[in-house]
Write an enzyme that holds these catalytic residues in place. Structure first.
Site, PDB file in Angstrom:
ATOM      1  N   HIS A   1      -3.618  -5.531   1.124  1.00 21.36           N
ATOM      2  CA  HIS A   1      -3.448  -5.856   2.538  1.00 21.36           C
ATOM      3  C   HIS A   1      -3.891  -7.298   2.771  1.00 21.36           C
ATOM      4  O   HIS A   1      -4.860  -7.765   2.164  1.00 21.36           O
ATOM      5  CB  HIS A   1      -4.296  -4.928   3.418  1.00 21.36           C
ATOM      6  CG  HIS A   1      -3.849  -3.514   3.418  1.00 21.36           C
ATOM      7  ND1 HIS A   1      -2.709  -3.088   4.056  1.00 21.36           N
ATOM      8  CD2 HIS A   1      -4.401  -2.401   2.855  1.00 21.36           C
ATOM      9  CE1 HIS A   1      -2.568  -1.779   3.897  1.00 21.36           C
ATOM     10  NE2 HIS A   1      -3.583  -1.343   3.165  1.00 21.36           N
TER      11      HIS A   1
ATOM     12  N   CYS B   1       0.824  -1.203   0.000  1.00 24.20           N
ATOM     13  CA  CYS B   1       0.000   0.000   0.000  1.00 24.20           C
ATOM     14  C   CYS B   1       0.869   1.269   0.000  1.00 24.20           C
ATOM     15  O   CYS B   1       1.542   1.547  -0.977  1.00 24.20           O
ATOM     16  CB  CYS B   1      -0.983  -0.038   1.165  1.00 24.20           C
ATOM     17  SG  CYS B   1      -2.386   1.101   0.948  1.00 24.20           S
TER      18      CYS B   1
END
Length: 513
Positions: A453, A350
């Protein structure tokens, strides 16, 4: 009592004398216990401040603690379980998320002083969610935040007694005896409450006790006599219990200490000030063949070097430009370059993925007023931060080491990353999500990154990534199973050590017509 209280659901609130008193785990344990009694149970936290979040099926965002509690209650995630989520992105401000969506604010944050004036709006959203849940569930188990006795936060309180008073629900106060001073904690907290707030406290729970319970009994009798409140139970210290942390990063490598043989893989996770979703690394910390270290720079003026390892991970960030500057101030960019010269692998998740690119731009001041920042330059891409977040649960394939395995997880990010022209030959896609390429890995297969994630939570994906890092692991770790085992341990402790019959009667008496 409040005649407007919904008749369809009972609400029980757990408040604590301090942060980390055990509110999250007690709510999870009670959710599992009452769900096991065939009650339709919902977890609820009016206001949560955390950088760890989960994505609901409808594309909303809630705290990971409420996701854990929903799992304990055997119900799908819902934004109403955590109507207000505050995600700090500076020392004085936070992104405000209401019913799963971030509200538009300057620089993506609301200052603490502003939020004081915003609490009426927040409370309306909280009560709206509670009202909806009251129509769907038989029991709502509520987690407070911090302590109800914070005098400076009492006005307009949304998270603790302000909510309890608004919906007229009973409260249990939990305290952690392992920290010491448990009787002072409980008596002091109770005495700092108003009379009406004290009246709704139906009992105490003492958490994390270890030792001979007979040595505590005289203190329990004194406490009950002093406060006129029953002690509903004393929960033991559950050694080795390690479930998703609400926000505080686990700094002690508890799960690495039980290695019976040398670790096969050494991993370093860089920790910057606004690191987010550190639960990404729970599967690494739990694995007996992996030594996962979090590298802290406690003093910004003191440079902490990256130790020798197989894999360096750049985690997510709530303020990616500020954290990238912090990384450079720590000279970690030089440490990463040295790590690469010695053949080590690097992976960004991310915000960490965005840092590995050439440039991060923030023209709309989504996170800061810095405008743009030069990235680390390992991946041929640029990222532009946007006001609208991507919030989605995904499934796909991980392509690595000329192998493909299934993977699943979730995306929470404000940026859109684009490959620079004429660079497709220097990289390839790391993932395929819904038929589309996502993430990048360099042609030499040394640097990789993606927005996914939870990429380590799928055992097959973890095995493949560790093989890419240079080591074969032979054991599988399922985070889902480990969480379920932990929830059951908490629930079993609640059943054994709490007076559930007394709690049932107290609830029944409170909600008598």
């Amino acid at each position: 009592m409040n005649d407007n209280r919904p008749a369809s659901a009972q609400t029980l609130m757990i408040q604590g004398t301090t942060s980390d008193a055990g509110k999250t785990t007690l709510v999870a344990g009670l959710c599992r216990l009452f769900a096991g009694k065939h009650l339709n149970v919902a977890p609820f936290k009016p206001q949560n401040m955390a950088l760890n979040s989960a994505v609901t099926p409808c594309g909303g965002e809630i705290g990971r603690a409420q996701a854990l509690q929903a799992k304990a209650a055997n119900v799908p995630l819902d934004v109403d379980f955590n109507p207000i989520l505050l995600k700090p992105n500076s020392d004085t401000g936070a992104q405000v998320i209401i019913h799963g969506k971030a509200i538009a604010t300057h620089k993506g944050q609301m200052e603490a002083a502003q939020y004081q004036d915003y609490k009426k709006v927040a409370m309306a959203a909280v009560l709206e969610s509670h009202q909806r849940l009251s129509k769907q569930f038989q029991l709502i188990v509520v987690e407070g935040a911090g302590s109800p006795a914070e005098i400076n936060l009492r006005e307009g309180d949304v998270a603790n007694m302000g909510f309890a008073e608004a919906v007229d629900c009973p409260v249990i106060i939990i305290a952690d005896i392992d920290k010491g001073g448990v009787f002072a904690q409980l008596v002091g907290t109770l005495m700092l409450l108003s009379q009406s707030e004290q009246d709704r406290v139906i009992g105490f729970v003492i958490n994390r006790f270890r030792g001979d319970i007979t040595l505590l009994e005289s203190g329990l009798r004194w406490l009950e006599k002093r406060t006129k409140k029953p002690v509903l139970g004393v929960l033991p210290y559950l050694h080795g219990l390690d479930i998703s942390s609400e926000d505080a990063l686990i700094t002690q490598q508890q799960t690495c200490a039980h290695h019976e043989q040398p670790s096969q893989v050494n991993i370093v996770v860089l920790v910057y000030p606004h690191m987010s979703n550190h639960t990404d690394f729970d599967a690494l910390r739990h694995h007996k063949q992996i030594n996962c270290q979090f590298l802290f720079a406690k003093n910004p003026e003191v440079v902490v070097s990256i130790p020798a390892c197989d894999l360096v991970i750049l985690p997510g960030s709530k303020n990616v430009i500020a954290d990238l500057k912090f990384l450079k101030n720590q000279n970690w960019h030089h440490g990463i370059a040295k790590h690469c010269r010695y053949g080590g692998k690097v992976m960004g998740i991310c915000g960490g993925y965005q840092m590995l690119g050439k440039l991060i731009a923030d023209p709309m001041q989504v996170e800061s007023d810095n405008g743009e920042c030069t990235g680390l330059g390992y991946l041929p891409m640029t990222t532009q931060l946007q006001a609208t977040k991507t919030l989605v649960n995904v499934e796909g394939q991980l392509n690595l080491n000329q192998k493909t395995v299934a993977v699943r997880g979730y995306e929470i990010h404000s940026g859109i990353s684009q490959l620079l022209p004429d660079t497709s030959t220097s990289t390839q896609a790391l993932l395929c999500i819904d038929g589309k390429s996502q993430g990048l890995i360099t042609a030499d297969e040394q640097i990789a990154g993606c927005y996914l994630h939870g990429i380590f939570d799928t055992p097959q994906a973890l095995t493949l990534i560790m093989a890419w890092s240079g080591s074969e692991i032979t054991e599988n770790v399922s985070i889902d199973q480990l969480e379920d085992i932990a929830i059951n341990r908490i629930s079993d402790a609640c059943y054994k050590y709490l007076d559930i019959d007394k709690l049932d009667k107290l609830l029944s008496d409170w909600y008598k017509p």
